[in-house]
Design a protein around this motif. Structure first.
Motif, PDB file in Angstrom:
ATOM      1  N   VAL A  71      82.809  30.890   0.764  1.00  0.00           N
ATOM      2  CA  VAL A  71      83.275  31.055   2.243  1.00  0.00           C
ATOM      3  C   VAL A  71      83.311  29.692   2.909  1.00  0.00           C
ATOM      4  O   VAL A  71      82.614  28.799   2.708  1.00  0.00           O
ATOM      5  CB  VAL A  71      82.215  31.784   2.633  1.00  0.00           C
ATOM      6  N   VAL A  72      84.499  29.662   3.495  1.00  0.00           N
ATOM      7  CA  VAL A  72      84.822  28.429   4.427  1.00  0.00           C
ATOM      8  C   VAL A  72      84.471  28.989   5.823  1.00  0.00           C
ATOM      9  O   VAL A  72      84.947  30.054   6.455  1.00  0.00           O
ATOM     10  CB  VAL A  72      86.279  27.993   4.244  1.00  0.00           C
ATOM     11  N   ALA A  73      83.640  28.092   6.525  1.00  0.00           N
ATOM     12  CA  ALA A  73      83.044  28.108   7.858  1.00  0.00           C
ATOM     13  C   ALA A  73      83.496  27.053   8.785  1.00  0.00           C
ATOM     14  O   ALA A  73      83.173  25.941   8.284  1.00  0.00           O
ATOM     15  CB  ALA A  73      81.563  28.574   7.677  1.00  0.00           C
ATOM     16  N   LEU A  74      83.801  27.388   9.991  1.00  0.00           N
ATOM     17  CA  LEU A  74      83.841  26.378  11.007  1.00  0.00           C
ATOM     18  C   LEU A  74      83.190  26.645  12.317  1.00  0.00           C
ATOM     19  O   LEU A  74      83.605  28.100  12.864  1.00  0.00           O
ATOM     20  CB  LEU A  74      85.418  25.851  11.214  1.00  0.00           C
ATOM     21  N   ASP A  75      82.370  26.018  13.022  1.00  0.00           N
ATOM     22  CA  ASP A  75      81.628  26.246  14.060  1.00  0.00           C
ATOM     23  C   ASP A  75      81.043  27.728  13.852  1.00  0.00           C
ATOM     24  O   ASP A  75      80.749  28.561  14.701  1.00  0.00           O
ATOM     25  CB  ASP A  75      82.597  26.303  15.299  1.00  0.00           C
ATOM     26  N   GLY A  76      80.527  28.091  12.546  1.00  0.00           N
ATOM     27  CA  GLY A  76      79.615  29.127  12.166  1.00  0.00           C
ATOM     28  C   GLY A  76      80.561  30.413  12.087  1.00  0.00           C
ATOM     29  O   GLY A  76      80.031  31.522  11.623  1.00  0.00           O
ATOM     30  N   ALA A  77      81.978  30.201  12.143  1.00  0.00           N
ATOM     31  CA  ALA A  77      82.866  31.517  11.951  1.00  0.00           C
ATOM     32  C   ALA A  77      83.479  31.346  10.532  1.00  0.00           C
ATOM     33  O   ALA A  77      83.924  30.152  10.251  1.00  0.00           O
ATOM     34  CB  ALA A  77      83.923  31.328  13.061  1.00  0.00           C
ATOM     35  N   VAL A  78      83.456  32.392   9.982  1.00  0.00           N
ATOM     36  CA  VAL A  78      84.133  32.574   8.695  1.00  0.00           C
ATOM     37  C   VAL A  78      85.699  32.509   8.679  1.00  0.00           C
ATOM     38  O   VAL A  78      86.283  33.295   9.410  1.00  0.00           O
ATOM     39  CB  VAL A  78      83.612  33.791   7.705  1.00  0.00           C
ATOM     40  N   LEU A  79      86.248  31.623   8.029  1.00  0.00           N
ATOM     41  CA  LEU A  79      87.758  31.470   7.589  1.00  0.00           C
ATOM     42  C   LEU A  79      87.983  32.115   6.389  1.00  0.00           C
ATOM     43  O   LEU A  79      87.824  31.467   5.268  1.00  0.00           O
ATOM     44  CB  LEU A  79      88.296  30.025   7.904  1.00  0.00           C
ATOM     45  N   GLY A  80      88.523  33.487   6.151  1.00  0.00           N
ATOM     46  CA  GLY A  80      88.673  34.032   4.980  1.00  0.00           C
ATOM     47  C   GLY A  80      89.937  33.798   4.340  1.00  0.00           C
ATOM     48  O   GLY A  80      90.498  32.526   4.618  1.00  0.00           O
ATOM     49  N   GLU A  81      90.464  34.605   3.615  1.00  0.00           N
ATOM     50  CA  GLU A  81      91.791  34.292   2.963  1.00  0.00           C
ATOM     51  C   GLU A  81      92.991  34.361   3.885  1.00  0.00           C
ATOM     52  O   GLU A  81      92.787  35.727   4.447  1.00  0.00           O
ATOM     53  CB  GLU A  81      92.054  35.135   1.657  1.00  0.00           C
ATOM     54  N   PRO A  82      93.876  33.902   4.350  1.00  0.00           N
ATOM     55  CA  PRO A  82      94.958  34.034   5.066  1.00  0.00           C
ATOM     56  C   PRO A  82      95.842  35.305   4.906  1.00  0.00           C
ATOM     57  O   PRO A  82      96.104  35.411   3.671  1.00  0.00           O
ATOM     58  CB  PRO A  82      95.891  32.746   5.250  1.00  0.00           C
ATOM     59  N   ASN A  83      96.180  35.884   5.914  1.00  0.00           N
ATOM     60  CA  ASN A  83      96.948  37.170   5.523  1.00  0.00           C
ATOM     61  C   ASN A  83      98.386  37.065   5.537  1.00  0.00           C
ATOM     62  O   ASN A  83      99.273  37.684   4.676  1.00  0.00           O
ATOM     63  CB  ASN A  83      96.789  38.180   6.480  1.00  0.00           C
ATOM     64  N   ASP A  84      98.869  35.681   6.137  1.00  0.00           N
ATOM     65  CA  ASP A  84     100.346  35.342   6.019  1.00  0.00           C
ATOM     66  C   ASP A  84     100.460  33.971   6.135  1.00  0.00           C
ATOM     67  O   ASP A  84      99.269  33.254   6.776  1.00  0.00           O
ATOM     68  CB  ASP A  84     101.156  35.977   6.892  1.00  0.00           C
ATOM     69  N   ALA A  85     101.486  33.522   6.126  1.00  0.00           N
ATOM     70  CA  ALA A  85     101.875  32.006   6.395  1.00  0.00           C
ATOM     71  C   ALA A  85     101.238  31.530   7.825  1.00  0.00           C
ATOM     72  O   ALA A  85     100.939  30.366   7.789  1.00  0.00           O
ATOM     73  CB  ALA A  85     103.350  31.561   6.250  1.00  0.00           C
ATOM     74  N   GLY A  86     101.373  32.309   8.947  1.00  0.00           N
ATOM     75  CA  GLY A  86     101.255  31.880  10.260  1.00  0.00           C
ATOM     76  C   GLY A  86      99.664  31.684  10.365  1.00  0.00           C
ATOM     77  O   GLY A  86      99.175  30.982  10.989  1.00  0.00           O
ATOM     78  N   GLU A  87      98.963  32.690   9.684  1.00  0.00           N
ATOM     79  CA  GLU A  87      97.482  32.474   9.760  1.00  0.00           C
ATOM     80  C   GLU A  87      96.942  31.211   8.880  1.00  0.00           C
ATOM     81  O   GLU A  87      96.148  30.646   9.372  1.00  0.00           O
ATOM     82  CB  GLU A  87      96.786  33.767   9.057  1.00  0.00           C
ATOM     83  N   ALA A  88      97.854  30.923   7.823  1.00  0.00           N
ATOM     84  CA  ALA A  88      97.379  29.983   7.001  1.00  0.00           C
ATOM     85  C   ALA A  88      97.740  28.892   7.666  1.00  0.00           C
ATOM     86  O   ALA A  88      96.873  27.587   7.751  1.00  0.00           O
ATOM     87  CB  ALA A  88      98.206  29.942   5.734  1.00  0.00           C
ATOM     88  N   ARG A  89      98.687  28.574   8.661  1.00  0.00           N
ATOM     89  CA  ARG A  89      99.224  27.517   9.546  1.00  0.00           C
ATOM     90  C   ARG A  89      97.910  27.445  10.556  1.00  0.00           C
ATOM     91  O   ARG A  89      97.552  26.299  10.827  1.00  0.00           O
ATOM     92  CB  ARG A  89     100.459  27.800  10.052  1.00  0.00           C
ATOM     93  N   SER A  90      97.596  28.514  11.304  1.00  0.00           N
ATOM     94  CA  SER A  90      96.593  28.623  12.124  1.00  0.00           C
ATOM     95  C   SER A  90      95.155  27.967  11.717  1.00  0.00           C
ATOM     96  O   SER A  90      94.501  27.131  12.346  1.00  0.00           O
ATOM     97  CB  SER A  90      96.552  29.875  12.637  1.00  0.00           C
ATOM     98  N   PHE A  91      94.604  28.393  10.319  1.00  0.00           N
ATOM     99  CA  PHE A  91      93.472  27.959   9.883  1.00  0.00           C
ATOM    100  C   PHE A  91      93.665  26.412   9.711  1.00  0.00           C
ATOM    101  O   PHE A  91      92.677  25.684  10.300  1.00  0.00           O
ATOM    102  CB  PHE A  91      93.670  28.647   8.336  1.00  0.00           C
ATOM    103  N   LEU A  92      94.894  25.863   9.129  1.00  0.00           N
ATOM    104  CA  LEU A  92      94.667  24.329   8.901  1.00  0.00           C
ATOM    105  C   LEU A  92      94.889  23.784  10.236  1.00  0.00           C
ATOM    106  O   LEU A  92      94.480  22.412  10.412  1.00  0.00           O
ATOM    107  CB  LEU A  92      95.941  24.065   7.822  1.00  0.00           C
ATOM    108  N   ALA A  93      95.408  23.993  11.252  1.00  0.00           N
ATOM    109  CA  ALA A  93      95.692  23.387  12.534  1.00  0.00           C
ATOM    110  C   ALA A  93      93.879  23.435  12.948  1.00  0.00           C
ATOM    111  O   ALA A  93      93.567  22.322  13.578  1.00  0.00           O
ATOM    112  CB  ALA A  93      96.394  24.170  13.455  1.00  0.00           C
TER     113      ALA A  93
END
Length: 200
Positions: A71-93
């Motif tokens: 599990v990857v967590a930022l500010d206590g919120a879990v960042l799961g597996e991105p559903n698509d490239a847009g969400e992956a870009r959002s996570f990395l940002a």
């Protein structure tokens, strides 16, 4: 199966990096892929443990079963597996220029249903990333099926500034935690009866 010896356990995972870690340790095992619904919300450590146990429980075998979850967590919120490239870009940002926590939990389930649980965490600091960096990584496709949208042992190493803690926890299988539950594993010894480790 890894190697030609009789397998010691079943790895309940689709993860190639977990298989690779176990192969490097030289322990014999078999893989059974699991398809279970995973928790994505809640306290990160609890989420990782719950998902690891779900995977271990999904396999019925005459051998111990090893389930694992990261599990990857930022500010206590879990960042799961991105559903698509847009969400992956959002996570990395969101991760860029910041430090987040990665927790990997394992559940070792014996044939009689006893469960031994352990986890390890690490803090991962990302470099400051520009749009060009993020676009480069997303275009690689490496984010698919990766918690938080990156793989530190592959091209994702270019995103990271430093790691504090167990690096194998970031890859997805905390070796020290596994050997805490099964000290004789690297010597290819069968799982010994419970002696004060883990939880039932």
């Amino acid at each position: 199966m890894s190697g030609e010896s009789h397998p010691l356990f079943v790895l309940a995972s689709r993860s190639p990096q977990r298989r690779r870690i176990l192969e490097l340790l030289g322990v014999p095992f078999v893989v059974e892929r699991t398809e279970v619904g995973e928790e994505q919300r809640g306290e990160p450590r609890a989420v990782a443990i719950a998902n690891a146990c779900r995977k271990a429980r999904a396999v019925r075998a005459d051998l111990p079963v090893l389930g694992a979850d990261t599990v990857v967590a930022l500010d206590g919120a879990v960042l799961g597996e991105p559903n698509d490239a847009g969400e992956a870009r959002s996570f990395l940002a969101r991760l860029a220029g910041r430090t987040h926590t990665v927790t990997s939990a394992i559940c070792l389930r014996t044939p009689d249903g006893e469960e031994r649980i352990a986890e390890r965490s690490a803090r991962v600091a990302f470099r400051k990333l520009g749009a060009r960096d993020i676009d480069w990584y997303v275009a690689s496709g490496e984010w698919r099926g990766r918690a938080g949208g990156y793989a530190i042992q592959l091209r994702g190493m270019a995103l990271v500034e430093r790691v504090e803690g167990d690096p194998t926890a970031v890859v997805g299988l905390p070796v020290a935690a596994l050997l805490e539950l099964w000290p004789g594993l690297v010597h290819c010894e069968p799982l010994a009866p419970l002696q004060g480790h883990g939880h039932g």
